[in-house]
Design an enzyme around this catalytic site. Structure first.
Site, PDB file in Angstrom:
ATOM      1  N   ASP A 109       8.979  13.456 -11.601  1.00 50.73           N
ATOM      2  CA  ASP A 109       8.734  12.077 -11.191  1.00 50.73           C
ATOM      3  C   ASP A 109       7.917  11.343 -12.241  1.00 50.73           C
ATOM      4  O   ASP A 109       6.711  11.516 -12.357  1.00 50.73           O
ATOM      5  CB  ASP A 109       7.997  12.055  -9.844  1.00 50.73           C
ATOM      6  CG  ASP A 109       7.790  10.638  -9.330  1.00 50.73           C
ATOM      7  OD1 ASP A 109       8.493   9.727  -9.810  1.00 50.73           O
ATOM      8  OD2 ASP A 109       6.934  10.452  -8.451  1.00 50.73           O
ATOM      9  N   LYS A 167       4.337   5.995 -14.097  1.00 50.50           N
ATOM     10  CA  LYS A 167       3.011   6.551 -13.843  1.00 50.50           C
ATOM     11  C   LYS A 167       2.175   6.566 -15.126  1.00 50.50           C
ATOM     12  O   LYS A 167       2.726   6.555 -16.239  1.00 50.50           O
ATOM     13  CB  LYS A 167       3.137   7.993 -13.340  1.00 50.50           C
ATOM     14  CG  LYS A 167       3.771   8.171 -11.980  1.00 50.50           C
ATOM     15  CD  LYS A 167       3.887   9.647 -11.658  1.00 50.50           C
ATOM     16  CE  LYS A 167       4.503   9.880 -10.286  1.00 50.50           C
ATOM     17  NZ  LYS A 167       3.600   9.461  -9.199  1.00 50.50           N
ATOM     18  N   ASP A 216       6.866  17.867  -7.851  1.00 58.10           N
ATOM     19  CA  ASP A 216       7.254  16.891  -6.844  1.00 58.10           C
ATOM     20  C   ASP A 216       8.470  17.345  -6.031  1.00 58.10           C
ATOM     21  O   ASP A 216       8.942  16.632  -5.167  1.00 58.10           O
ATOM     22  CB  ASP A 216       7.531  15.528  -7.492  1.00 58.10           C
ATOM     23  CG  ASP A 216       7.149  14.366  -6.584  1.00 58.10           C
ATOM     24  OD1 ASP A 216       6.405  14.579  -5.616  1.00 58.10           O
ATOM     25  OD2 ASP A 216       7.605  13.235  -6.847  1.00 58.10           O
ATOM     26  N   LYS A 268      11.512  17.291   0.266  1.00 60.20           N
ATOM     27  CA  LYS A 268      11.658  16.388  -0.880  1.00 60.20           C
ATOM     28  C   LYS A 268      11.844  17.179  -2.166  1.00 60.20           C
ATOM     29  O   LYS A 268      11.031  18.037  -2.501  1.00 60.20           O
ATOM     30  CB  LYS A 268      10.420  15.504  -0.979  1.00 60.20           C
ATOM     31  CG  LYS A 268      10.344  14.640  -2.242  1.00 60.20           C
ATOM     32  CD  LYS A 268       9.005  13.911  -2.303  1.00 60.20           C
ATOM     33  CE  LYS A 268       8.789  13.234  -3.639  1.00 60.20           C
ATOM     34  NZ  LYS A 268       7.443  12.615  -3.740  1.00 60.20           N
ATOM     35  N   GLU A 271       9.572   6.875  -4.487  1.00 63.71           N
ATOM     36  CA  GLU A 271      10.967   7.316  -4.468  1.00 63.71           C
ATOM     37  C   GLU A 271      11.238   8.428  -3.461  1.00 63.71           C
ATOM     38  O   GLU A 271      12.358   8.570  -2.969  1.00 63.71           O
ATOM     39  CB  GLU A 271      11.383   7.784  -5.869  1.00 63.71           C
ATOM     40  CG  GLU A 271      11.000   9.205  -6.245  1.00 63.71           C
ATOM     41  CD  GLU A 271       9.501   9.485  -6.251  1.00 63.71           C
ATOM     42  OE1 GLU A 271       9.113  10.615  -5.932  1.00 63.71           O
ATOM     43  OE2 GLU A 271       8.713   8.566  -6.568  1.00 63.71           O
ATOM     44  N   ASP A 282       8.127   4.073  -7.785  1.00 63.37           N
ATOM     45  CA  ASP A 282       7.365   5.317  -7.698  1.00 63.37           C
ATOM     46  C   ASP A 282       7.192   5.783  -6.245  1.00 63.37           C
ATOM     47  O   ASP A 282       6.640   6.843  -6.005  1.00 63.37           O
ATOM     48  CB  ASP A 282       5.997   5.157  -8.366  1.00 63.37           C
ATOM     49  CG  ASP A 282       5.304   6.483  -8.608  1.00 63.37           C
ATOM     50  OD1 ASP A 282       6.010   7.512  -8.693  1.00 63.37           O
ATOM     51  OD2 ASP A 282       4.064   6.507  -8.702  1.00 63.37           O
ATOM     52  N   ARG A 334      10.366   8.863  -0.365  1.00 59.23           N
ATOM     53  CA  ARG A 334      10.785   8.409   0.958  1.00 59.23           C
ATOM     54  C   ARG A 334      12.233   7.920   0.952  1.00 59.23           C
ATOM     55  O   ARG A 334      12.899   7.960   1.987  1.00 59.23           O
ATOM     56  CB  ARG A 334       9.833   7.320   1.456  1.00 59.23           C
ATOM     57  CG  ARG A 334       9.823   6.036   0.659  1.00 59.23           C
ATOM     58  CD  ARG A 334       8.571   5.197   0.919  1.00 59.23           C
ATOM     59  NE  ARG A 334       7.374   5.876   0.435  1.00 59.23           N
ATOM     60  CZ  ARG A 334       6.146   5.395   0.594  1.00 59.23           C
ATOM     61  NH1 ARG A 334       5.945   4.246   1.219  1.00 59.23           N
ATOM     62  NH2 ARG A 334       5.105   6.062   0.126  1.00 59.23           N
TER      63      ARG A 334
END
Length: 522
Positions: free
Chosen positions: A289, A296, A307, A284, A368, A366, A370
């Site tokens: 993020d 967030k 991230d 990933k 995101e 959030d 996956r």
């Protein structure tokens, strides 16, 4: 931005005669008189320190104890030698209680070497005289010491504009005392440690880079440049190629940012085709993020530069694969995007057509990671793979369930067990978790094939929801494992062992161990 590197070599000279700035020895703690007949609380010198102890006329442990040494794991006590040995400083690193009838565990040695090298920053040259067995466990112990030394010497170059007088330079050169420095097996371990630790350090550098300097296009360029220099095959899909190819998940997450998304594919082909097996690594790469529209909280959001730790680990692992040349084909897939809120962001309620053709209802922007991983996983399966290992800082649920040191593993049970064993061997622990049917049922969508999270926004089993979602994009003929490193991928506390503050490089060493395992055992 590249951090300064520590060099490593083997020596078989008497440690007491080495011309170094410091010599590191190991000490064990002892808690009860009954264990060995020694006074309660006495220190025990580990093997490797014999000639140093002799130079001190048997008073070394007594002196170290007066300085506060307890032998606790990772403790480092420095002692001026005043000419008793060639090195001006002896540093005793704690190894914990002496194991009965065995050498210290590899992870104990790895952490001790890292702690010692870190504590001796400012020294140009030091030697490690730590206990190394002379039996079948010798390669694993030497691997641990060399890796720990190289990783403990890591420091991110940083962005300071003024000299920092109190900031000591990392150790430039480390010598490891061994019985025979010319031994081919020992030399092979040094070569491997340099490749593996170099990959971990590269991964850490990428994670620690400020997010304004490592957005998807620049991250893709950095990975592609390093991969080409290493001799890997490189394919980079920009936003136009992603749109033409139907990568709906990657495009959806990236569409809110002015820095467009990327998918980087790295290919290693062994000479002669190897053993015929094919390994896919997927990581990933969310370079920052914010959570997107489902934004967030501000507290701690700055750590979301990490991230992309999964993609950093996969990209760096591929560089080590190119150097180590295992007899198995390995392909890395790094989907990259920046998850930002804007007028062009994807929204809760959107239905996204993924690369596989499956349609996903978005309920939380959030979640995101996956989305981009699903596209990369589907592409990896389409290209052909026998084993697929995917790693990501995917869910806060991993930290809640397993803490900040142990990764969660989901997927094909047999492969999850191989990941667990690899984690134990490398000091990157992982624990298999289930993918229950009721979690999948909770992700049923009224309008699409699957919801991206629980349809009622229930966070129960949050880590498992991520695994269940990703399973939808793995074809039946591919054994797969999802490694959630939300906790162990980034260390926000004080340095410990061979972990420094910031990116850890987890799970680079696990991935490389798994590649070796497939190369050797299929």
């Amino acid at each position: 931005m590249t951090s300064p590197r520590t060099t490593l070599s083997l020596v078989d000279t008497d440690p007491a005669e080495l011309a170094v700035d410091a010599i590191v020895i190991g000490v064990h703690s002892q808690t009860t008189e009954q264990e060995s007949g020694s006074p309660a609380g006495a220190l025990l010198l580990a093997s490797g320190a014999e000639s140093i102890a002799a130079a001190f006329d048997g008073k070394l442990t007594e002196t170290l104890a007066l300085l506060g040494a307890t032998g606790g794991p990772g403790e480092v006590i420095k002692l001026a030698t005043l000419g008793t040995v060639t090195a001006p400083v002896v540093a005793a690193v704690g190894l914990g209680p002496e194991p009965s009838g065995a050498a210290p565990a590899p992870e104990t040695l790895r952490r001790a070497a890292g702690a010692a090298v870190r504590a001796l920053a400012g020294a140009a040259r030091l030697a490690l005289a730590l206990p190394l067995p002379d039996d079948a466990d010798a390669p694993a112990a030497l691997r641990a010491v060399t890796e720990g030394a190289l990783l403990g010497g890591y420091r991110f170059a940083g962005y300071k504009t003024k000299p920092q007088p109190a900031r000591r330079a990392p150790v430039a050169e480390v010598l490891v005392a061994v019985p025979d420095a010319a031994d081919a097996t020992a030399q092979a371990e040094v070569t491997r440690a340099q490749a593996v630790a170099g990959a971990v350090r590269t991964s850490r550098d990428w994670v620690n880079t400020a997010p304004n300097e490592l957005r998807p296009p620049s991250f893709a360029d950095a990975v592609a440049t390093a991969a080409r220099e290493a001799g890997l095959g490189v394919e980079v899909l920009d936003e136009a190629a992603l749109a033409a190819g139907g990568y709906g998940g990657i495009l959806a997450v990236g569409q809110g940012s002015e820095a467009p998304p990327r998918l980087v594919k790295l290919t290693y082909t062994p000479e002669g085709g190897g053993n015929g097996k094919r390994v896919a690594l997927v990581g990933k790469g969310i370079t920052f993020d914010t959570g997107g529209i489902s934004i967030k909280p501000a507290q701690g959001m700055w750590e979301m530069k990490s991230d992309m730790a999964g993609a950093a680990a996969v990209g760096a692992a591929m560089l080590a694969v190119a150097a180590l040349k295992p007899s198995v084909a390995v392909t890395g897939y790094l989907p990259m995007a920046e998850n930002m809120p804007s007028g062009t962001s994807y929204r809760p309620g959107d239905v996204i057509t993924m690369y596989s053709g499956k349609r996903v209802e978005v309920l939380n922007t959030d979640a995101e990671g996956r989305m981009i991983l699903a596209d990369a996983i589907a592409r990896a399966c389409e290209d052909g793979a026998d084993y697929l290992f995917e790693t990501s800082t995917l869910t806060g649920g991993q930290v809640i369930a397993l803490g900040k040191r142990i990764a969660g593993v989901m997927g094909t049970p047999e492969l999850c067990e191989r990941v667990r064993a690899a984690g134990d061997a490398t000091g990157e622990p992982a624990w298999p978790m289930p993918l229950p049917d009721d979690v999948r049922k909770g992700m049923d969508s009224d309008v699409a094939d699957i919801s991206q999270v629980n349809a009622g926004m229930d966070r129960a089993g949050h880590m498992l929801q991520g695994g269940v979602f990703l399973r939808e994009f793995v074809t039946d003929d591919v054994a797969w494992a999802h490694i959630d490193i939300a906790g162990p991928g980034y260390h926000s506390g004080e340095a410990t062992g061979y972990w420094t503050k910031g990116g850890t490089g987890v799970p680079v060493r696990t991935l490389l161990h798994l590649v070796d395992d497939v190369a050797a055992n299929g």
